[in-house]
Design a protein around this motif. Structure first.
Motif, short mmCIF file in Angstrom:
data_model
loop_
_atom_site.label_atom_id
_atom_site.label_comp_id
_atom_site.label_asym_id
_atom_site.label_seq_id
_atom_site.Cartn_x
_atom_site.Cartn_y
_atom_site.Cartn_z
N ALA A 1 0.85 -1.20 0.00
CA ALA A 1 0.00 0.00 0.00
C ALA A 1 0.88 1.23 0.00
O ALA A 1 2.06 1.18 0.37
N ARG A 2 0.27 2.32 -0.43
CA ARG A 2 0.94 3.61 -0.39
C ARG A 2 0.00 4.56 0.36
O ARG A 2 -1.16 4.72 -0.03
N VAL A 3 0.50 5.16 1.43
CA VAL A 3 -0.32 6.03 2.28
C VAL A 3 0.27 7.42 2.29
O VAL A 3 1.48 7.59 2.34
N GLU A 4 -0.61 8.42 2.20
CA GLU A 4 -0.16 9.80 2.38
C GLU A 4 -0.51 10.22 3.80
O GLU A 4 -1.69 10.37 4.14
N ILE A 5 0.52 10.40 4.60
CA ILE A 5 0.29 10.74 6.01
C ILE A 5 -0.55 12.02 6.13
O ILE A 5 -1.37 12.17 7.03
N ALA A 6 -0.37 12.95 5.18
CA ALA A 6 -1.12 14.22 5.24
C ALA A 6 -2.63 13.99 5.14
O ALA A 6 -3.41 14.86 5.51
N ARG A 7 -3.04 12.80 4.63
CA ARG A 7 -4.48 12.53 4.50
C ARG A 7 -5.06 11.80 5.71
O ARG A 7 -6.28 11.61 5.79
N VAL A 8 -4.21 11.37 6.63
CA VAL A 8 -4.72 10.65 7.81
C VAL A 8 -5.53 11.62 8.66
O VAL A 8 -5.05 12.72 8.98
N PRO A 9 -6.75 11.25 9.02
CA PRO A 9 -7.61 12.19 9.75
C PRO A 9 -7.27 12.27 11.24
O PRO A 9 -7.13 11.25 11.92
N PHE A 10 -7.13 13.48 11.73
CA PHE A 10 -6.93 13.71 13.17
C PHE A 10 -8.05 14.60 13.68
O PHE A 10 -8.59 15.43 12.94
N SER A 11 -8.37 14.44 14.95
CA SER A 11 -9.36 15.32 15.57
C SER A 11 -8.73 16.68 15.84
O SER A 11 -7.50 16.83 15.81
N ALA A 12 -9.57 17.65 16.13
CA ALA A 12 -9.04 18.99 16.47
C ALA A 12 -8.14 18.90 17.69
O ALA A 12 -7.06 19.51 17.74
N ALA A 13 -8.55 18.12 18.69
CA ALA A 13 -7.74 17.99 19.90
C ALA A 13 -6.43 17.27 19.60
O ALA A 13 -5.37 17.64 20.12
N GLY A 14 -6.52 16.23 18.77
CA GLY A 14 -5.31 15.49 18.40
C GLY A 14 -4.33 16.40 17.66
O GLY A 14 -3.13 16.40 17.95
#
Ligand SMILES: [Mg+2]
Length: 316
Positions: free
Chosen positions: A233-246
């Motif tokens: 697989a190829r993942v773009e870390i910039a697309r990983v969803p984080f919460s506002a608090a995270g």
């Protein structure tokens, strides 16, 4: 020690009210499940005090976590819960009050998630509190880890890393002093009380080609999924969803990005779907499945690319 329930009393007083019809009132040697129209997905998870939760966590939340981590596995297989078995080993210092609060929390979730108690066992132990739950769910279309194919999109639900960041706050409340009270609470709650993504069961049943729940960290769990499917697989870390608090916590210390991506207890769903799939709100496309058997490539980790070979939480 006096004033404590006998085993029979605690079953009749605390656990029988949680029982489904198949449990026969928790009075027999075994439960009797009626014939199933659909295949059953079955999963078990064991939680040990000091390993999976803090011994002084509220007992109702310990109970809910023990059930919910199992329900998360069912959700990942697109299975609808139909019941669970509970085995609990109690250390010497247990009290009726502790166990009543435990049973109350468990009962709330059993009701809310429509997963009645079907049976179990209780024991004393000289060791730490240990809870093992086995959950069952109807799986008309079981979504395995093995179905990912090159060209599939790679998706993850919700937000990643909150629980691992919450665990850091729990261990050391002086961490990340710049966070607001609400942000801290949000992260701590994600660690204490996972939300099994049973709301995604219909979507997964209809669209997912492979799936798993993210329990041991996104990066390491992605390795498991691709390995089982025989793909990369190829993942773009910039697309990983984080919460506002995270995001707020990570922005104060970039090394926490790795914590968020490799820490455990997210209980979100990682899945793949074919090229025609368009994700609903709350589901993010983070990359794609590619041919090969190399570990997944994580683009942007934390600068450049990284092979996600040994990034999973492991108990041993
Ligand atoms: Mg799992």
């Amino acid at each position: 020690m006096t004033g404590r329930y006998s085993e029979d009393e605690l079953i009749a007083t605390l656990f029988a009210p949680l029982a489904g019809a198949a449990a026969l009132g928790l009075k027999d040697d075994a439960a009797l499940l009626p014939p199933q129209v659909e295949p059953l997905a079955v999963t078990t998870d064991m939680l040990v005090a000091g390993v999976h939760f803090f011994p002084d966590d509220p007992p109702s939340l310990i109970a809910k976590k023990a059930l919910r981590v199992n329900l998360s596995d069912l959700a990942a297989k697109a299975a609808t819960p139909c019941g669970f078995l509970l085995s609990i080993a109690l250390p010497p210092e247990w009290t009726n009050e502790w166990l009543a609060a435990f049973a109350q929390g468990l009962g709330e979730d059993a009701r809310d998630f429509r997963a009645p108690l079907l049976g179990g066992d209780t024991s004393a132990t000289p060791g730490p509190l240990t809870i093992a739950i086995t959950a069952m769910g109807a799986a008309p279309r079981f979504v395995s880890r093995a179905g990912a194919q090159p060209g599939d999109g790679l998706y993850v639900s919700g937000a990643i890393g909150d629980a691992a960041l919450g665990l850091l706050l729990r261990r050391d409340p002086s961490t990340a002093a710049h966070l607001s009270v609400d942000q801290r609470d949000a992260l701590l709650t994600r660690y204490l009380l996972p939300q099994p993504r049973l709301d995604l069961v219909d979507l997964l049943r209809g669209e997912a080609k492979s799936a798993m729940d993210v329990s041991d960290g996104l990066a390491g769990d992605l390795v498991k999924l691709t390995r089982t499917s025989g793909v990369s697989a190829r993942v773009e870390i910039a697309r990983v969803p984080f919460s506002a608090a995270g995001r707020a916590m990570i922005s104060g210390d970039q090394t926490l990005l790795e914590t968020a991506l490799t820490g455990g207890d997210d209980y979100e769903i990682l899945f793949t779907a074919g090229p025609g799939f368009s994700p609903p709100a709350g589901v993010a496309r983070i990359g794609e499945i590619v041919a090969g058997d190399d570990p997944p490539i994580l683009d942007g980790w934390p600068a450049g690319s990284h092979r996600a070979a040994r990034l999973s939480f492991a108990h041993f």
